[in-house]
Design a protein around this motif. Structure first.
Motif, PDB file in Angstrom:
ATOM      1  N   SER A  15       0.821  -1.214   0.000  1.00  0.00           N
ATOM      2  CA  SER A  15       0.000   0.000   0.000  1.00  0.00           C
ATOM      3  C   SER A  15       0.855   1.264   0.000  1.00  0.00           C
ATOM      4  N   GLU A  16       2.132   1.149   0.352  1.00  0.00           N
ATOM      5  CA  GLU A  16       2.999   2.327   0.424  1.00  0.00           C
ATOM      6  C   GLU A  16       3.609   2.740  -0.905  1.00  0.00           C
ATOM      7  N   GLY A  17       3.696   1.825  -1.863  1.00  0.00           N
ATOM      8  CA  GLY A  17       4.391   2.245  -3.081  1.00  0.00           C
ATOM      9  C   GLY A  17       4.450   1.189  -4.144  1.00  0.00           C
ATOM     10  N   ASN A  18       5.592   1.127  -4.802  1.00  0.00           N
ATOM     11  CA  ASN A  18       5.756   0.270  -5.965  1.00  0.00           C
ATOM     12  C   ASN A  18       6.420  -1.062  -5.666  1.00  0.00           C
ATOM     13  N   THR A  19       6.564  -1.433  -4.419  1.00  0.00           N
ATOM     14  CA  THR A  19       7.199  -2.708  -4.095  1.00  0.00           C
ATOM     15  C   THR A  19       6.132  -3.774  -3.890  1.00  0.00           C
ATOM     16  N   TYR A  20       6.513  -5.003  -4.164  1.00  0.00           N
ATOM     17  CA  TYR A  20       5.615  -6.136  -3.962  1.00  0.00           C
ATOM     18  C   TYR A  20       6.019  -6.899  -2.714  1.00  0.00           C
ATOM     19  N   GLU A  21       5.016  -7.514  -2.084  1.00  0.00           N
ATOM     20  CA  GLU A  21       5.251  -8.375  -0.932  1.00  0.00           C
ATOM     21  C   GLU A  21       4.488  -9.672  -1.149  1.00  0.00           C
ATOM     22  N   LYS A  22       5.004 -10.764  -0.567  1.00  0.00           N
ATOM     23  CA  LYS A  22       4.313 -12.045  -0.710  1.00  0.00           C
ATOM     24  C   LYS A  22       2.979 -11.946   0.000  1.00  0.00           C
ATOM     25  N   LEU A  23       1.904 -12.324  -0.715  1.00  0.00           N
ATOM     26  CA  LEU A  23       0.567 -12.271  -0.131  1.00  0.00           C
ATOM     27  C   LEU A  23       0.329 -13.480   0.755  1.00  0.00           C
ATOM     28  N   ALA A  65      -4.424 -22.583  -1.436  1.00  0.00           N
ATOM     29  CA  ALA A  65      -3.518 -22.385  -0.302  1.00  0.00           C
ATOM     30  C   ALA A  65      -4.029 -23.190   0.884  1.00  0.00           C
ATOM     31  N   ASN A  66      -3.151 -23.443   1.832  1.00  0.00           N
ATOM     32  CA  ASN A  66      -3.574 -24.065   3.082  1.00  0.00           C
ATOM     33  C   ASN A  66      -4.449 -23.079   3.841  1.00  0.00           C
ATOM     34  N   TYR A  67      -5.525 -23.581   4.441  1.00  0.00           N
ATOM     35  CA  TYR A  67      -6.404 -22.732   5.240  1.00  0.00           C
ATOM     36  C   TYR A  67      -5.824 -22.544   6.636  1.00  0.00           C
ATOM     37  N   THR A  68      -5.718 -21.290   7.057  1.00  0.00           N
ATOM     38  CA  THR A  68      -5.542 -20.935   8.465  1.00  0.00           C
ATOM     39  C   THR A  68      -6.479 -19.767   8.714  1.00  0.00           C
ATOM     40  N   LYS A  69      -6.965 -19.642   9.922  1.00  0.00           N
ATOM     41  CA  LYS A  69      -7.882 -18.548  10.236  1.00  0.00           C
ATOM     42  C   LYS A  69      -7.208 -17.201  10.019  1.00  0.00           C
ATOM     43  N   VAL A  70      -5.922 -17.091  10.367  1.00  0.00           N
ATOM     44  CA  VAL A  70      -5.184 -15.830  10.206  1.00  0.00           C
ATOM     45  C   VAL A  70      -5.101 -15.441   8.730  1.00  0.00           C
ATOM     46  N   ASP A  71      -4.690 -16.379   7.866  1.00  0.00           N
ATOM     47  CA  ASP A  71      -4.577 -16.075   6.439  1.00  0.00           C
ATOM     48  C   ASP A  71      -5.938 -15.800   5.810  1.00  0.00           C
ATOM     49  N   ILE A  83      -6.697  -4.495  -6.657  1.00  0.00           N
ATOM     50  CA  ILE A  83      -5.343  -4.592  -6.115  1.00  0.00           C
ATOM     51  C   ILE A  83      -4.388  -4.987  -7.229  1.00  0.00           C
ATOM     52  N   ASP A  84      -3.148  -4.535  -7.133  1.00  0.00           N
ATOM     53  CA  ASP A  84      -2.088  -4.970  -8.038  1.00  0.00           C
ATOM     54  C   ASP A  84      -1.536  -6.295  -7.522  1.00  0.00           C
ATOM     55  N   PHE A  85      -1.635  -7.337  -8.349  1.00  0.00           N
ATOM     56  CA  PHE A  85      -1.113  -8.662  -8.003  1.00  0.00           C
ATOM     57  C   PHE A  85      -0.004  -9.035  -8.973  1.00  0.00           C
ATOM     58  N   ALA A  86       0.770 -10.029  -8.586  1.00  0.00           N
ATOM     59  CA  ALA A  86       1.784 -10.590  -9.475  1.00  0.00           C
ATOM     60  C   ALA A  86       2.045 -12.030  -9.059  1.00  0.00           C
ATOM     61  N   VAL A  87       2.492 -12.805 -10.015  1.00  0.00           N
ATOM     62  CA  VAL A  87       3.006 -14.143  -9.732  1.00  0.00           C
ATOM     63  C   VAL A  87       4.473 -14.100 -10.107  1.00  0.00           C
ATOM     64  N   TRP A  88       5.317 -14.392  -9.141  1.00  0.00           N
ATOM     65  CA  TRP A  88       6.758 -14.354  -9.340  1.00  0.00           C
ATOM     66  C   TRP A  88       7.311 -15.763  -9.364  1.00  0.00           C
TER      67      TRP A  88
END
Length: 143
Positions: A15-23, A65-71, A83-88
């Protein structure tokens, strides 16, 4: 040389800029493209059907994906947003120190996600499906 599905990541632009993070860690990913529609150009003089390519087909993108309540809660909070997504493809490190790099390719797109737990049976891991409705074409990112 071929590559393995090991070290493939579903990414989200921060949300801060142009960098990607693992979802989230994923177990399966969909085709990142599709065949174009075939537009028939056959005339009555042709002895075989002829075509030209039309618009490229693309279904909803479904990731497992594996289910966890947190995820699950984290993903639910993203529903209804574009949202901007990517597959790396590609990363460095091993185990808990694995870092996505996209060294073997990055495929970017925008879309809206939804998530739901999937059914299961005896002695199975509980999974969830993350469905992304793409709102832009999937493009190979240039580095």
């Amino acid at each position: 040389m071929a590559i393995s599905t090991y070290k493939i990541f579903l990414m989200k632009k921060s949300s801060e800029g142009n960098t990607y993070e693992k979802l989230i860690d994923i177990k399966e990913f969909p085709d990142l493209g599709g065949a174009p529609e075939m537009l028939e150009t056959t005339t009555l003089s042709d002895n075989m059907q002829t075509y030209i390519p039309g618009v490229q087909s693309l279904d909803a993108l479904e990731f497992t994906a594996n289910y966890t309540k947190v995820d699950f809660t984290k993903l639910k909070a993203l529903e209804g947003q574009e949202i901007d997504f990517a597959v790396w493809f590609g990363g460095t490190g091993e185990g808990n120190t694995l870092t996505p790099t996209g060294s073997d390719g990055k495929f970017e797109f925008k879309g809206q996600l939804s998530v739901f737990p999937v059914g299961g049976g005896v002695n199975e891991v509980v999974d969830m499906t993350i469905t992304i409705a793409p709102s832009t074409p999937i493009t190979a990112a240039e580095d």
